[in-house]
Design a protein around this motif. Structure first.
Motif, PDB file in Angstrom:
ATOM      1  N   VAL A 264     -11.604   2.327   9.779  1.00 34.89           N
ATOM      2  CA  VAL A 264     -12.384   2.257   8.545  1.00 34.89           C
ATOM      3  C   VAL A 264     -13.661   1.446   8.758  1.00 34.89           C
ATOM      4  O   VAL A 264     -14.714   1.787   8.243  1.00 34.89           O
TER       5      VAL A 264
ATOM      6  N   ASP B 284       0.822  -1.209   0.000  1.00 31.69           N
ATOM      7  CA  ASP B 284       0.000   0.000   0.000  1.00 31.69           C
ATOM      8  C   ASP B 284       0.855   1.259   0.000  1.00 31.69           C
ATOM      9  O   ASP B 284       0.432   2.302  -0.480  1.00 31.69           O
TER      10      ASP B 284
ATOM     11  N   SER C 195     -19.670   5.291  -1.894  1.00 32.17           N
ATOM     12  CA  SER C 195     -18.251   5.084  -2.170  1.00 32.17           C
ATOM     13  C   SER C 195     -17.427   5.462  -0.943  1.00 32.17           C
ATOM     14  O   SER C 195     -17.684   6.467  -0.294  1.00 32.17           O
ATOM     15  N   GLY C 196     -16.475   4.624  -0.614  1.00 28.26           N
ATOM     16  CA  GLY C 196     -15.631   4.893   0.551  1.00 28.26           C
ATOM     17  C   GLY C 196     -16.224   4.358   1.843  1.00 28.26           C
ATOM     18  O   GLY C 196     -15.654   4.561   2.918  1.00 28.26           O
ATOM     19  N   ALA C 197     -17.356   3.659   1.752  1.00 28.65           N
ATOM     20  CA  ALA C 197     -18.010   3.165   2.971  1.00 28.65           C
ATOM     21  C   ALA C 197     -17.248   2.007   3.601  1.00 28.65           C
ATOM     22  O   ALA C 197     -17.390   1.727   4.788  1.00 28.65           O
ATOM     23  N   GLY C 198     -16.468   1.297   2.789  1.00 24.30           N
ATOM     24  CA  GLY C 198     -15.698   0.182   3.333  1.00 24.30           C
ATOM     25  C   GLY C 198     -16.055  -1.155   2.712  1.00 24.30           C
ATOM     26  O   GLY C 198     -15.731  -2.215   3.252  1.00 24.30           O
ATOM     27  N   LYS C 199     -16.650  -1.136   1.520  1.00 23.33           N
ATOM     28  CA  LYS C 199     -17.100  -2.383   0.893  1.00 23.33           C
ATOM     29  C   LYS C 199     -15.916  -3.226   0.433  1.00 23.33           C
ATOM     30  O   LYS C 199     -15.817  -4.418   0.744  1.00 23.33           O
ATOM     31  N   THR C 200     -15.010  -2.600  -0.307  1.00 28.46           N
ATOM     32  CA  THR C 200     -13.827  -3.335  -0.779  1.00 28.46           C
ATOM     33  C   THR C 200     -12.993  -3.821   0.407  1.00 28.46           C
ATOM     34  O   THR C 200     -12.443  -4.930   0.394  1.00 28.46           O
ATOM     35  N   THR C 201     -12.923  -2.999   1.431  1.00 29.03           N
ATOM     36  CA  THR C 201     -12.191  -3.373   2.639  1.00 29.03           C
ATOM     37  C   THR C 201     -12.781  -4.653   3.246  1.00 29.03           C
ATOM     38  O   THR C 201     -12.048  -5.563   3.644  1.00 29.03           O
TER      39      THR C 201
ATOM     40  N   TYR D 259      -6.687   0.957   8.379  1.00 26.24           N
ATOM     41  CA  TYR D 259      -5.457   0.846   7.582  1.00 26.24           C
ATOM     42  C   TYR D 259      -4.325   1.545   8.316  1.00 26.24           C
ATOM     43  O   TYR D 259      -3.238   1.034   8.450  1.00 26.24           O
TER      44      TYR D 259
HETATM   45  N1  LIG Z   1      -4.994   0.568   1.078  1.00 25.81           N
HETATM   46  C1  LIG Z   1      -5.570   1.538   1.794  1.00 25.81           C
HETATM   47  N2  LIG Z   1      -4.834   2.247   2.659  1.00 25.81           N
HETATM   48  C2  LIG Z   1      -5.402   3.228   3.395  1.00 25.81           C
HETATM   49  N3  LIG Z   1      -6.698   3.549   3.335  1.00 25.81           N
HETATM   50  C3  LIG Z   1      -7.486   2.871   2.492  1.00 25.81           C
HETATM   51  C4  LIG Z   1      -6.953   1.829   1.680  1.00 25.81           C
HETATM   52  N4  LIG Z   1      -7.967   1.334   0.935  1.00 25.81           N
HETATM   53  C5  LIG Z   1      -9.058   2.030   1.273  1.00 25.81           C
HETATM   54  N5  LIG Z   1      -8.787   2.956   2.212  1.00 25.81           N
HETATM   55  C6  LIG Z   1      -9.750   3.860   2.861  1.00 25.81           C
HETATM   56  O1  LIG Z   1     -10.705   3.073   3.509  1.00 25.81           O
HETATM   57  C7  LIG Z   1     -12.006   3.563   3.305  1.00 25.81           C
HETATM   58  C8  LIG Z   1     -12.893   2.497   2.696  1.00 25.81           C
HETATM   59  O2  LIG Z   1     -12.412   2.177   1.411  1.00 25.81           O
HETATM   60  P1  LIG Z   1     -13.047   1.061   0.495  1.00 25.81           P
HETATM   61  O3  LIG Z   1     -13.260  -0.145   1.314  1.00 25.81           O
HETATM   62  O4  LIG Z   1     -12.215   0.925  -0.713  1.00 25.81           O
HETATM   63  O5  LIG Z   1     -14.440   1.727   0.120  1.00 25.81           O
HETATM   64  P2  LIG Z   1     -15.541   1.252  -0.941  1.00 25.81           P
HETATM   65  O6  LIG Z   1     -15.101  -0.005  -1.570  1.00 25.81           O
HETATM   66  O7  LIG Z   1     -16.794   1.104  -0.130  1.00 25.81           O
HETATM   67  O8  LIG Z   1     -15.694   2.371  -1.909  1.00 25.81           O
HETATM   68  C9  LIG Z   1     -11.865   4.791   2.449  1.00 25.81           C
HETATM   69  O9  LIG Z   1     -11.929   5.907   3.313  1.00 25.81           O
HETATM   70  C10 LIG Z   1     -10.493   4.673   1.834  1.00 25.81           C
HETATM   71  O10 LIG Z   1      -9.927   5.940   1.708  1.00 25.81           O
END
Ligand SMILES: Nc1ncnc2c1ncn2[C@@H]1O[C@H](COP(=O)(O)OP(=O)(O)O)[C@@H](O)[C@H]1O
Ligand SMILES: [Mg+2]
Length: 622
Positions: A371, A129, A391-397, A365
């Motif tokens: 997050v 990252d 967007s940015g809610a934490g779905k991918t996380t 993170y």
């Molecule tokens: N690798 C990372 N390092 C630091 N912060 C991250 C990273 N990936 C995502 N974030 C932060 O975590 C939050 C959630 O991101 P993410 O899960 O990608 O959102 P979504 O998929 O819902 O759009 C966001 O605020 C993003 O800025």
């Protein structure tokens, strides 16, 4: 902690990595330990060649005194033959030891490169990252080379030169101590100059190396994103960025060249000064009858025998210092702990039906920027769970935590009742397949890309998977069918085609848990239909967590998790959530679940939206 992003920063000494832990010479040379057997043999041979070098002037003295002083022809012949034989043996020893050292160097280079690569693959997402691939590549490429030449290229020569130096001094002393004193006075001076300038050369070359790393990183980024560079006509911008780096590379290199060039002449001057002094003083000794002509010549040769090692030692010193700089970066990388590791008593993930559970999961993170907060939900085997939210809610996380790309900072993620931290990473990931939004293909054939899901798959299995992924038709129409190369990152395929290859890969893996992260978000209608159709087939009978933006996918899900600012704000089926009249209903009524700006938690969410999005809420669904 390894710092790469801050290279050249701070403005003080460019590129000197003050915050990397120093590396001891001992640790650098410990890299040679595995090769100690051959190196010992090489050392013996090298000591022999050094001894020959030391005896040579004595032979010359004999030769000269036999011919000139004693006029003994027979002895002259004998000495000449003895010298020839000695040099012949010396050549053989020299060849053998030099080959051993080179061959060991090659081995050390590959071994070290492999070790670094191994470690890179073991490191978790947290490391990547914050790092740039160009910086990492510079370590694997140039630093490994520097370390290789700095260990093997210095260890034995160092030994050999020290033997030559002290041997020459000792013999010179025994020949005529008064003459030798001249040498002993001058030698440390030469040595001092050499070491001082060596230190400067080392600092400059390390700075150069760091700047080269930066330039490589820029170029690497350009190559990876050349499409965007071109589309935005940023060629000159990128050229300037690259040139910025190369300009300081050049500046530093020129300074180093200057420093390096000065060393030789200074040492040469001191050496010739010494020779002149010896000839003058030696001539007086010969006149006084305290020295023979042979003695004087032998003495001169020993003087060279003192000067040459001094020159060599300075070069070795510089080389060693360069290697220490490079080793700093390599060891910092090798010492970097993996954030996610298998527990010592990790088990294989129990074979189950594919349930997923989040228990009060907390995640951040960065330490102070949470997050996900108290995320709690469970997905029953075979069911589909949609994750929606701004967007940015934490779905991918959330998806990443199921794969255990990161470790939770609180609570736990359970697969089939087993905490993912208790199982090995390999078995956890074996149970799942990910289809990301941007499908990632490798620069190989279509078949090769599909096979990535299951390396031992047969051609037939690959085709079955491709058919199920609605990909067989387009693949068959490609010039070489399944054997068509797709180009770097799959650029020769369209987004929809790439996505279907990625789905075929997931199908081939036959996972019990399927993770879809906006797999259709960036596709046009036609591709989306084909991809969705393939996904529907893939989802059947599997536990699926899908970050979705398509209404039908969400509506048909057994359960919907609505995320907002990392919290699960609503949970239920489509019908239940509509009746709740909360965030989900608002998102749904806009038919636009994804890519809205994050809703401010305190203020009225509508207030944060652009005008056109508010009006969209009134448009009825098709
Ligand atoms: N690798 C990372 N390092 C630091 N912060 C991250 C990273 N990936 C995502 N974030 C932060 O975590 C939050 C959630 O991101 P993410 O899960 O990608 O959102 P979504 O998929 O819902 O759009 C966001 O605020 C993003 O800025
Ligand atoms: Mg996302």
């Amino acid at each position: 902690m390894m710092r790469m992003g801050a290279r050249g920063g701070g403005g003080s000494r460019p590129g000197v990595s003050t915050d990397l832990p120093p590396v001891s010479t001992r640790r650098l040379y410990s890299l040679l330990w595995p090769y100690r057997g051959r190196l010992a043999l090489s050392a013996v041979l090298m000591l022999f060649t050094a001894a020959v070098g030391l005896v040579f002037p004595l032979g010359v003295r004999r030769l000269i005194d036999s011919a000139l002083v004693e006029a003994d022809a027979e002895q002259l012949n004998l000495v000449a033959v003895a010298l020839l034989v000695m040099f012949f043996l010396e050549s053989i020893a020299n060849f053998t030891q030099s080959y051993i050292v080179s061959a060991t160097g090659e081995r050390l280079g590959t071994d070290l490169g492999l070790k670094v690569t191994d470690h890179l693959l073991r490191l978790s997402m947290r490391f990547y990252d914050t790092r740039r691939s160009g910086d990492i590549l510079a370590i694997v490429n140039s630093d490994v080379t520097l370390v290789r030449s700095g260990t093997l290229g210095t260890a034995l020569p160092l030994l050999s030169q020290v033997v030559r130096l002290f041997g020459s001094i000792a013999i010179a002393m025994s020949l005529n101590w008064r003459l030798a004193l001249i040498v002993i006075v001058i030698a440390p001076a030469v040595m001092g100059v050499a070491i001082f300038s060596g230190r400067r050369v080392r600092a400059l070359s390390r700075a150069t190396q760091e700047e080269i790393g930066q330039a490589t990183a820029v170029l690497n980024e350009v190559l990876a994103n050349v499409r965007i560079v071109k589309a935005f006509a940023r060629e000159s911008h990128e050229r300037a960025r690259y040139w910025d780096r190369m300009a300081s590379v050049l500046r530093l290199s020129l300074r180093r060249a200057r420093a390096e060039s000065a060393v030789g002449p200074i040492i040469t001057f001191l050496s010739f000064g010494a020779i002149t002094a010896v000839l003058w003083f030696g001539g007086r000794e010969v006149l006084a009858g305290r020295l023979s002509a042979g003695d004087l010549i032998a003495f001169l040769l020993y003087l060279i025998g003192v000067a040459a090692p001094i020159g060599a030692l300075t070069r070795l010193y510089t080389q060693l210092q360069q290697a220490l700089g490079a080793a700093q970066r390599i060891f910092a990388l090798l010492d970097e702990p993996a954030a996610v590791t298998d527990a010592p008593d990790a088990i294989s993930l129990p074979v189950g039906t594919g349930s997923v559970e989040f228990r009060s999961v907390e995640f951040a993170y960065a330490p102070d920027r949470p997050v996900l907060h108290g995320l709690d939900f469970a997905v029953a085997p075979g069911q589909t769970c949609a994750i929606v939210g701004p967007s940015g809610a934490g779905k991918t996380t959330t998806i990443g935590l199921i794969l255990r790309l990161y470790d939770v900072t609180g609570g736990s993620v359970l697969i089939d009742g087993c905490d993912v931290r208790h199982a090995t990473q390999a078995t956890v990931r074996d149970a799942m397949a990910l289809v990301p939004q941007e499908p990632v293909l490798f620069a190989t054939t279509v078949a090769g890309n599909i096979r990535y899901g299951k390396l031992e798959a047969t051609q037939q299995e690959i085709e079955v998977a491709a058919r199920a992924a609605n990909a067989h038709d387009f693949i068959s129409a490609l010039p070489q069918g399944y054997e068509t190369e797709v180009g770097e990152r799959g650029v020769q395929l369209s987004a929809g085609q790439r996505q279907r290859v990625a789905i075929a890969r997931a199908i081939l893996r036959n996972p019990r848990i399927l993770l879809l992260d906006e797999a259709t978000a960036s596709l046009d209608n036609e591709s989306e239909y084909l991809v969705q159709d393939a996904l529907d087939r893939l989802m059947k009978g599997r536990t699926t967590l899908v970050v979705a933006h398509r209404l039908t996918t969400i509506e048909n899900a057994h359960q919907i998790v609505v995320l907002e600012n990392g919290k699960c704000v609503e949970l239920g089926t489509h019908q239940q959530l509509i009746e709740t009249h909360g965030l989900y209903e608002r998102l749904w009524s806009r038919r636009f679940v994804e890519e809205l700006p994050p809703v401010p938690s305190s203020a009225d969410p509508e207030a944060a939206l652009p005008i056109e999005m508010k009006t969209e809420a009134t448009v009825s669904r098709p």
